[in-house]
Scaffold this active site. Sequence first.
Site, mmCIF file in Angstrom:
data_model
loop_
_atom_site.group_PDB
_atom_site.id
_atom_site.type_symbol
_atom_site.label_atom_id
_atom_site.label_comp_id
_atom_site.label_asym_id
_atom_site.label_seq_id
_atom_site.Cartn_x
_atom_site.Cartn_y
_atom_site.Cartn_z
ATOM 1 N N TRP A 1 0.844 -1.195 0.000
ATOM 2 C CA TRP A 1 0.000 0.000 0.000
ATOM 3 C C TRP A 1 0.880 1.246 0.000
ATOM 4 O O TRP A 1 2.087 1.154 0.267
ATOM 5 C CB TRP A 1 -0.942 0.020 1.215
ATOM 6 C CG TRP A 1 -2.218 0.765 0.945
ATOM 7 C CD1 TRP A 1 -2.588 1.984 1.449
ATOM 8 C CD2 TRP A 1 -3.267 0.368 0.073
ATOM 9 N NE1 TRP A 1 -3.810 2.357 0.955
ATOM 10 C CE2 TRP A 1 -4.261 1.377 0.103
ATOM 11 C CE3 TRP A 1 -3.477 -0.745 -0.730
ATOM 12 C CZ2 TRP A 1 -5.427 1.318 -0.644
ATOM 13 C CZ3 TRP A 1 -4.643 -0.825 -1.472
ATOM 14 C CH2 TRP A 1 -5.616 0.186 -1.427
ATOM 15 N N ASP B 1 -0.093 11.210 -0.388
ATOM 16 C CA ASP B 1 -1.179 12.174 -0.282
ATOM 17 C C ASP B 1 -2.489 11.482 0.054
ATOM 18 O O ASP B 1 -2.548 10.255 0.193
ATOM 19 C CB ASP B 1 -1.301 12.981 -1.580
ATOM 20 C CG ASP B 1 -1.811 12.150 -2.751
ATOM 21 O OD1 ASP B 1 -1.792 10.905 -2.676
ATOM 22 O OD2 ASP B 1 -2.239 12.750 -3.753
ATOM 23 N N GLU C 1 -3.569 8.623 -1.954
ATOM 24 C CA GLU C 1 -2.722 7.436 -1.809
ATOM 25 C C GLU C 1 -1.947 7.116 -3.094
ATOM 26 O O GLU C 1 -1.667 5.957 -3.391
ATOM 27 C CB GLU C 1 -3.566 6.234 -1.377
ATOM 28 C CG GLU C 1 -4.431 6.529 -0.159
ATOM 29 C CD GLU C 1 -5.164 5.322 0.384
ATOM 30 O OE1 GLU C 1 -5.976 4.760 -0.372
ATOM 31 O OE2 GLU C 1 -4.915 4.954 1.539
ATOM 32 N N GLU C 2 -1.571 8.162 -3.821
ATOM 33 C CA GLU C 2 -0.904 7.960 -5.103
ATOM 34 C C GLU C 2 0.472 8.610 -5.197
ATOM 35 O O GLU C 2 1.347 8.099 -5.899
ATOM 36 C CB GLU C 2 -1.785 8.521 -6.238
ATOM 37 C CG GLU C 2 -3.118 7.821 -6.384
ATOM 38 C CD GLU C 2 -4.032 8.502 -7.391
ATOM 39 O OE1 GLU C 2 -5.020 7.879 -7.808
ATOM 40 O OE2 GLU C 2 -3.750 9.659 -7.775
ATOM 41 N N GLU D 1 -18.944 6.822 -4.863
ATOM 42 C CA GLU D 1 -17.703 7.585 -4.859
ATOM 43 C C GLU D 1 -17.689 8.580 -6.019
ATOM 44 O O GLU D 1 -17.377 9.763 -5.853
ATOM 45 C CB GLU D 1 -16.515 6.637 -4.982
ATOM 46 C CG GLU D 1 -15.166 7.329 -5.049
ATOM 47 C CD GLU D 1 -14.026 6.338 -5.222
ATOM 48 O OE1 GLU D 1 -13.297 6.106 -4.246
ATOM 49 O OE2 GLU D 1 -13.872 5.784 -6.344
#
Length: 614
Positions: free
Chosen positions: A156, A212, A215-216, A438
């Site tokens: 992750w 960030d 999550e990238e 989303e």
Amino acid sequence: MLSLPLFIHFAAAANLIAQIPLVDSFPFDHNEERATASLANFIASEGPIALQGVLSNIGSGGALAPGVKSGLVVASPSKANPDYFYTWTRDSALTYKALVDAFIAGNSSLQLEIENYIYAQAQLQAVSNPSGDLSNGAGLGEPKFEVDGTAFTGAWGRPQRDSSALRATTLIAYSRWLIANGGTSTVTSTIWPIISNDLNYVAQYWNQTTFDLWEETDGSSFFTTVVQHRALVEGNTLAGQIGQTCNGCILQAPQILCFLQSYWNGQYVLANINEDNGRSSKDVNTILGSIHTFDPSAACDDSTFQPCSERALANHKVTTDSFRSVFAINSGIAEGSAVAVGRYPEDIYQGGNPWYLATLAAAEQLYDALYQWNKTGSLSVTAINQAFFKDFLPSVAIGTFASSSPTFTTLTTAIKTYADGYVGIIETYTPSNGSLAEQFSRSNGSPLSAVDLTWSYASFLTAVARRSGQMPASWGEPIANTVPSTCSATSAQGTYSTPTATAPLPPCTTVSSVAITFNVAENTTFGETILLAGSISQLGSWNTANAVSLSATDYQIEYPRWFVTVSLPAGTTFQYKFVKEESSGSSTYEDGPNRSFTVPTGCAAAVEVHDVWQ
């Protein structure tokens, strides 16, 4: 000790904070009036759905959270394409901040959920995970966990350093309510150890790289930095209230603020720095950061990127405009009119579509700005933000305009309509059952990606709360907005201890009488007065001669507020209506059915009721 009043907003049910009345006091043409009425109906119906959407995703009783540990929030019940059936510390903190605000605003039924969250987070802090453990605090940077509270061990984007700051802010908000309502010992013994760990983590690791919020990207993130600064400022204040210390807060908060200025490039806020991902760095990350650093007591300060600051307004335009040519559903919509907003224009995740929470964030920043302009009594057009204001008044010149000026009225009226337009986008692309996914399709607006996204529901609750004038407590921005002359990449070595929140929190002290502040928005002319009449003797027993007079000392163009505070016995149920009295002495009741209210029982010594004249 800071006393935090509670706010209650009514539509159909008094105990649902999400059912918030609309404050629309602007001159509209008939089409705008119809659109506003439609939006009001949408907000009234969607509010309870959004609140239930949040609660359904919380263990252990949530309808969409089977097997989820008590107090943990799943990002979404979706388990495939994408699999969001985990608990993210960031999403959970943002969700519970909305619930804590709703609780402080009068929804007392949420207190047990908040306590369950406290227990769950105390246990999560002690879980060793791929980011580390609690011995040196490194484990607090772990972004997500399994729904049973155990570590997620897969690959992750880690660490993510916004989570501890956001969790601290959420727990601080609840702690301040407890302190104001006789629960200081509970804060000191049970909640402060959790907060202290998070504050120490922020002070120790703030100047190290982080993934960030999407999550990238591994570098420095505006959203992370801005929420870290806020957490240390309000954390230091809380420490002083309960006789504790947070030396790291005192030393590091100014340096974080100094570093925060690095994200401004002269035209807009860079979402990410100290990395090279090939993107423009135009990102709703920055609008989310602005609404999370919002302080209702602040001026339009650039240093903290307050929603009404010239930087935040210029950035709002650049960021939202970047999606006008990206999404087909935005085709033909002119600048100055709301559009569907995504994460960043280069996004390809799950098709790279608009997000519900991003579009709502665009609205929320504007509602915050409107509040700040009205509070300060003016707005300033500068070379930096002039392009933003020209979308609403092309001839507007650089200068400061008082709230009594026609320019102020024209701009704030148009910007309120603009903000409502973003919520109107949500209305247009929300399915008939009210569920918020989303994303929604860039081509036709149909819901996409993860279903029932918790953060989408929480974003709806906070945006419409700000629209109605319900504001969070100040986090101390007015005393923490001075940028040091020299920035230093410092840190403070933290100390960490295992929290022991394992038993139900002790009950707070119940009150026998509650100070109810009644607010009603109604345009009046000179000589007119608003009265409050009701079915109980304290409100004149429906005799207007004995009704209670309201004050107009806070009356504004944007929010023509009349208010009065009446102390009533806890548990009292009654009906009431507002009455307009002319200078001649004649009086007229407002239209519509009688309003109903039950004075809360419990620990809240003060609550507020916000209504709009019928």
